[in-house]
Each structure stands twice: as C-alpha cells, then as structure tokens.
Design a protein around this motif. Structure first.
Motif, PDB file in Angstrom:
ATOM      1  N   ARG A 128      75.568  -2.631 -47.276  1.00 39.15           N
ATOM      2  CA  ARG A 128      74.786  -3.300 -46.239  1.00 39.15           C
ATOM      3  C   ARG A 128      74.588  -2.414 -45.005  1.00 39.15           C
ATOM      4  N   ALA A 129      75.571  -1.582 -44.719  1.00 43.99           N
ATOM      5  CA  ALA A 129      75.470  -0.699 -43.557  1.00 43.99           C
ATOM      6  C   ALA A 129      74.489   0.445 -43.789  1.00 43.99           C
ATOM      7  N   HIS A 130      74.449   0.986 -45.002  1.00 47.44           N
ATOM      8  CA  HIS A 130      73.676   2.204 -45.247  1.00 47.44           C
ATOM      9  C   HIS A 130      72.344   1.977 -45.951  1.00 47.44           C
ATOM     10  N   MET A 131      72.216   0.879 -46.664  1.00 42.60           N
ATOM     11  CA  MET A 131      70.964   0.633 -47.389  1.00 42.60           C
ATOM     12  C   MET A 131      70.477  -0.798 -47.159  1.00 42.60           C
ATOM     13  N   PRO A 132      70.297  -1.170 -45.890  1.00 42.97           N
ATOM     14  CA  PRO A 132      69.946  -2.562 -45.593  1.00 42.97           C
ATOM     15  C   PRO A 132      68.640  -3.010 -46.240  1.00 42.97           C
ATOM     16  N   GLU A 133      67.700  -2.094 -46.413  1.00 46.99           N
ATOM     17  CA  GLU A 133      66.415  -2.468 -47.010  1.00 46.99           C
ATOM     18  C   GLU A 133      66.584  -2.986 -48.447  1.00 46.99           C
ATOM     19  N   LEU A 134      67.620  -2.475 -49.133  1.00 47.05           N
ATOM     20  CA  LEU A 134      67.826  -2.866 -50.524  1.00 47.05           C
ATOM     21  C   LEU A 134      68.732  -4.076 -50.698  1.00 47.05           C
ATOM     22  N   VAL A 135      69.277  -4.610 -49.605  1.00 42.97           N
ATOM     23  CA  VAL A 135      70.184  -5.763 -49.713  1.00 42.97           C
ATOM     24  C   VAL A 135      69.514  -6.956 -50.397  1.00 42.97           C
ATOM     25  N   PRO A 136      68.274  -7.329 -50.035  1.00 40.87           N
ATOM     26  CA  PRO A 136      67.643  -8.450 -50.753  1.00 40.87           C
ATOM     27  C   PRO A 136      67.466  -8.171 -52.244  1.00 40.87           C
ATOM     28  N   VAL A 137      67.215  -6.925 -52.599  1.00 40.65           N
ATOM     29  CA  VAL A 137      67.075  -6.567 -54.014  1.00 40.65           C
ATOM     30  C   VAL A 137      68.425  -6.671 -54.712  1.00 40.65           C
ATOM     31  N   LEU A 138      69.474  -6.161 -54.071  1.00 42.82           N
ATOM     32  CA  LEU A 138      70.823  -6.283 -54.627  1.00 42.82           C
ATOM     33  C   LEU A 138      71.177  -7.742 -54.871  1.00 42.82           C
ATOM     34  N   ASP A 139      70.919  -8.588 -53.900  1.00 41.33           N
ATOM     35  CA  ASP A 139      71.230 -10.011 -54.049  1.00 41.33           C
ATOM     36  C   ASP A 139      70.428 -10.625 -55.195  1.00 41.33           C
ATOM     37  N   ARG A 140      69.151 -10.250 -55.302  1.00 37.35           N
ATOM     38  CA  ARG A 140      68.288 -10.789 -56.343  1.00 37.35           C
ATOM     39  C   ARG A 140      68.767 -10.364 -57.726  1.00 37.35           C
ATOM     40  N   LEU A 141      69.110  -9.091 -57.875  1.00 36.75           N
ATOM     41  CA  LEU A 141      69.549  -8.602 -59.171  1.00 36.75           C
ATOM     42  C   LEU A 141      70.915  -9.164 -59.561  1.00 36.75           C
ATOM     43  N   ALA A 142      71.841  -9.175 -58.602  1.00 32.38           N
ATOM     44  CA  ALA A 142      73.170  -9.719 -58.897  1.00 32.38           C
ATOM     45  C   ALA A 142      73.079 -11.190 -59.277  1.00 32.38           C
ATOM     46  N   GLY A 143      72.217 -11.932 -58.600  1.00 35.99           N
ATOM     47  CA  GLY A 143      72.025 -13.344 -58.935  1.00 35.99           C
ATOM     48  C   GLY A 143      71.438 -13.527 -60.319  1.00 35.99           C
ATOM     49  N   GLN A 144      70.508 -12.640 -60.686  1.00 33.47           N
ATOM     50  CA  GLN A 144      69.917 -12.704 -62.016  1.00 33.47           C
ATOM     51  C   GLN A 144      70.935 -12.345 -63.101  1.00 33.47           C
ATOM     52  N   LEU A 145      71.796 -11.381 -62.807  1.00 37.08           N
ATOM     53  CA  LEU A 145      72.765 -10.947 -63.809  1.00 37.08           C
ATOM     54  C   LEU A 145      73.863 -11.980 -64.008  1.00 37.08           C
ATOM     55  N   ASP A 146      74.250 -12.633 -62.893  1.00 36.93           N
ATOM     56  CA  ASP A 146      75.200 -13.749 -62.977  1.00 36.93           C
ATOM     57  C   ASP A 146      76.485 -13.371 -63.715  1.00 36.93           C
ATOM     58  N   ARG A 147      77.111 -12.295 -63.253  1.00 38.96           N
ATOM     59  CA  ARG A 147      78.413 -11.876 -63.770  1.00 38.96           C
ATOM     60  C   ARG A 147      79.354 -11.723 -62.576  1.00 38.96           C
ATOM     61  N   PRO A 148      80.651 -12.003 -62.728  1.00 37.44           N
ATOM     62  CA  PRO A 148      81.558 -12.013 -61.571  1.00 37.44           C
ATOM     63  C   PRO A 148      81.562 -10.719 -60.767  1.00 37.44           C
ATOM     64  N   GLU A 149      81.489  -9.575 -61.439  1.00 35.24           N
ATOM     65  CA  GLU A 149      81.580  -8.297 -60.725  1.00 35.24           C
ATOM     66  C   GLU A 149      80.221  -7.609 -60.573  1.00 35.24           C
ATOM     67  N   ALA A 150      79.142  -8.346 -60.799  1.00 33.49           N
ATOM     68  CA  ALA A 150      77.813  -7.737 -60.808  1.00 33.49           C
ATOM     69  C   ALA A 150      77.456  -7.134 -59.462  1.00 33.49           C
ATOM     70  N   GLU A 151      77.690  -7.853 -58.381  1.00 33.96           N
ATOM     71  CA  GLU A 151      77.286  -7.349 -57.071  1.00 33.96           C
ATOM     72  C   GLU A 151      78.027  -6.064 -56.732  1.00 33.96           C
ATOM     73  N   VAL A 152      79.346  -6.047 -57.004  1.00 34.95           N
ATOM     74  CA  VAL A 152      80.133  -4.857 -56.715  1.00 34.95           C
ATOM     75  C   VAL A 152      79.641  -3.679 -57.557  1.00 34.95           C
ATOM     76  N   PHE A 153      79.406  -3.900 -58.833  1.00 31.90           N
ATOM     77  CA  PHE A 153      78.913  -2.819 -59.685  1.00 31.90           C
ATOM     78  C   PHE A 153      77.586  -2.282 -59.164  1.00 31.90           C
ATOM     79  N   LEU A 154      76.676  -3.165 -58.804  1.00 32.69           N
ATOM     80  CA  LEU A 154      75.325  -2.755 -58.422  1.00 32.69           C
ATOM     81  C   LEU A 154      75.268  -2.036 -57.072  1.00 32.69           C
ATOM     82  N   THR A 155      76.344  -2.102 -56.276  1.00 30.46           N
ATOM     83  CA  THR A 155      76.359  -1.274 -55.062  1.00 30.46           C
ATOM     84  C   THR A 155      76.466   0.210 -55.402  1.00 30.46           C
ATOM     85  N   HIS A 156      76.975   0.530 -56.593  1.00 25.94           N
ATOM     86  CA  HIS A 156      77.217   1.919 -57.017  1.00 25.94           C
ATOM     87  C   HIS A 156      78.164   2.647 -56.060  1.00 25.94           C
TER      88      HIS A 156
END
Length: 314
Positions: free
Chosen positions: A54-82
């Motif tokens: 969120r600090a370094h790539m704020p423009e992509l935060v809505p995309v991260l949230d959208r993808l993690a929500g679509q994937l619907d796995r417990p660790e999806a958001e953490v994985f997708l931060t890379h």
C-alpha cells in the motif's frame, strides 16, 4: 540433444473482475501457495507486506483487492503482494535498441507459468505472466516495454519480487525515464536487471536490495551486474559470453535462436523457453521458438495454446 515440449497459452483477463483471471489462477494456486515465505504465513508478516504494498504501489491496491477477492483463498492477498515470496533466479539475455526489446528467457520448463496475458487492470498491458499476475516481460499502450534478468548475486532483502515491479511500472508509467525514476523508491528483494525501451530511449538498470538503481553502460543484460564475474559463475551461466554475443549480434532474432544465446538443456534442466521481440510503439510482440512464432498485439490479441519443442537450436 534432449528435447522437451512445453505448452504456452494466451488469455485475456480484462480488469480481473469477471472471473477469467480467477479461473486461471485457481488452477495454479496449489503450486503457487508453496512459494510463500514462512514470515508471510504469520499475521505479523502478512500485515507487513500489505502495508509495504500500500505504501509503494497505491495505484495497484484496488487491483490487488479485486484479484484477491476473486481468488478467495486465505493467503491470496499476501501472495499477490509479491513481497513474501521465496527467492528465485533465472538465466536470461536481453537487449533494447531502436524502439525494440528482444529477450531470451531461460529456466526449467516446469518452473515457468508460460501464460501470455492481455489485461486492462489500469491500462492495456500484454506480457508473459508469472506468479499469477507478475510479468517476466511486457509492454503497455504508451509504447513502453520492460523485461528482466537475474542479477547473478545471492543477496536477499525485504522488498518485492521483480515480477510485480515490472507489472507496476507498465501499469503506471509512459516512458523509460518515468519508470526509472519510479524505480528509485521501490524496494526489491533480489538483484535483478531491467531493460526498458520506449520509442526514444533504451536503457538497462541494475537493481538490488543492497544498492540503488544503477544505469548500465548500454541497454544489454545477461546475469551479472557491476561486480566481477567469478570463473565458477561463468562456467555455470556463461553470462559474460552471452552478453558479448548479444552486443555483437545486436537486436537480431536469428542470433537469439542459436548458441550461445539460445540455451539447450543443461545439467540443471535450464533451457531457453522463449524469445520475445517487442515493438511497443506498434503494440506488437512476437514470441519465437526454433521453427515457430506467435504474434500478439493490442489490436489483434488471439487467445489459444501452442505446444512447442524446446532444446532444439536453429
């Protein structure tokens, strides 16, 4: 000479919200989640990488949230931060010249996703995807193209995998200068080399957790940076030999499909998986294998699959 086959696929995922990206990602999730670091599996580690993203790539935060929500796995958001992935390395060669970007990507076939993706998360981007939404190389609709190679040094720090930085730069930048300027504030976990091309400029930049972004002497890269290459490293990777060869050949596709730039299967199973030739000002990319090619573009992107033979130099 041992030959292998690999199937590449091309998919369109739009903005990631209609289920196409999620259907592809779910099929890969079981092998992907094993790449999370132990720290990333802890509540404290998860909080840290979310805050870093969120600090370094704020423009992509809505995309991260959208993808993690679509994937619907417990660790999806953490994985997708890379920002909590196990380090990986690959042996590649690349050159930017006269508005084009040409690269060979070398790795074991089973370690590469092999997916060409047309997306519109923030803007139109086409590239070779890995780790679900990171990019090994790609281009955007502004005429900017970027590809990566491993920097050849075994250093690791807190920061992002280079794959998501390539995605981020292509999603948010129009030019080489803008992308290089943005790189200066982005922490990277592993030493990597980026070659960037727009209609007016080509540049290679060395990045790493222990150094500021450093512009190379020309727009070429193999698998070393500013430090001397040891004899052992050269025997294993032939990085200096490949760099000399690509400088001599210039942006010549035919040379990329022949040794020493084209790598047949070695002891570790590494092979040249594909050659990518980006012409970003035209919105075109052509992927090459010995005796075969596949062109994609913003104006004519064609989903489908191709099974190709690896380890057979032209």
């Amino acid at each position: 000479m041992r030959q292998q086959h690999k199937t590449f696929q091309a998919i369109e995922v739009g903005d990631g919200g209609d289920g196409r990206w999620a259907a592809h990602a779910r099929a890969l999730w079981q092998e992907m989640e094993g790449l999370l670091t132990e720290e990333g599996r802890t509540p404290e580690g998860a909080d840290r990488v979310r805050a870093l993203f969120r600090a370094h790539m704020p423009e992509l935060v809505p995309v991260l949230d959208r993808l993690a929500g679509q994937l619907d796995r417990p660790e999806a958001e953490v994985f997708l931060t890379h920002a909590a992935l196990r380090p990986f390395s690959q042996a590649c060669t690349q050159i930017g010249q006269n508005g084009t970007l040409l690269r060979n990507y070398d790795l074991r076939p089973d370690q590469c996703e092999g997916t060409i993706v047309s997306s519109c998360f923030l803007r139109p981007v086409i590239g070779m995807q890995d780790m679900l939404w990171g990019l090994l190389d790609g281009m955007n609709d502004a005429g900017l193209a970027i590809s990566l190679t491993w920097g050849g040094r075994s250093v690791y720090g807190r920061g992002f995998a280079i794959l998501i930085l390539v995605r981020y730069l292509l999603e948010t930048c129009d030019t080489v200068d803008e992308a290089v300027d943005r790189l200066r504030s982005l922490p990277v976990a592993v030493p990597q080399n980026l070659t960037l091309v727009d209609p007016k400029k080509a540049m290679t930049v060395f990045v790493g957790p222990d150094m500021p972004p450093t512009v190379a002497s020309d727009a070429c890269a193999a698998n070393h940076q500013h430090l001397p290459v040891t004899d052992e490293q050269e025997r294993a990777m032939r990085t200096q030999e490949r760099l000399r060869a690509i400088r001599a050949a210039s942006a010549d596709v035919a040379a990329m499909l022949k040794p020493p730039l084209y790598r047949s299967v070695d002891e570790q199973g590494t092979v040249t998986l594909y050659t990518a030739h980006y012409r970003p000002a035209e919105g075109l990319v052509t992927y090459y294998w010995p005796g075969e090619s596949w062109q994609q573009s913003f104006g004519d992107f064609t989903p489908g699959t191709r099974t190709v033979t690896l380890g057979r130099a032209s």
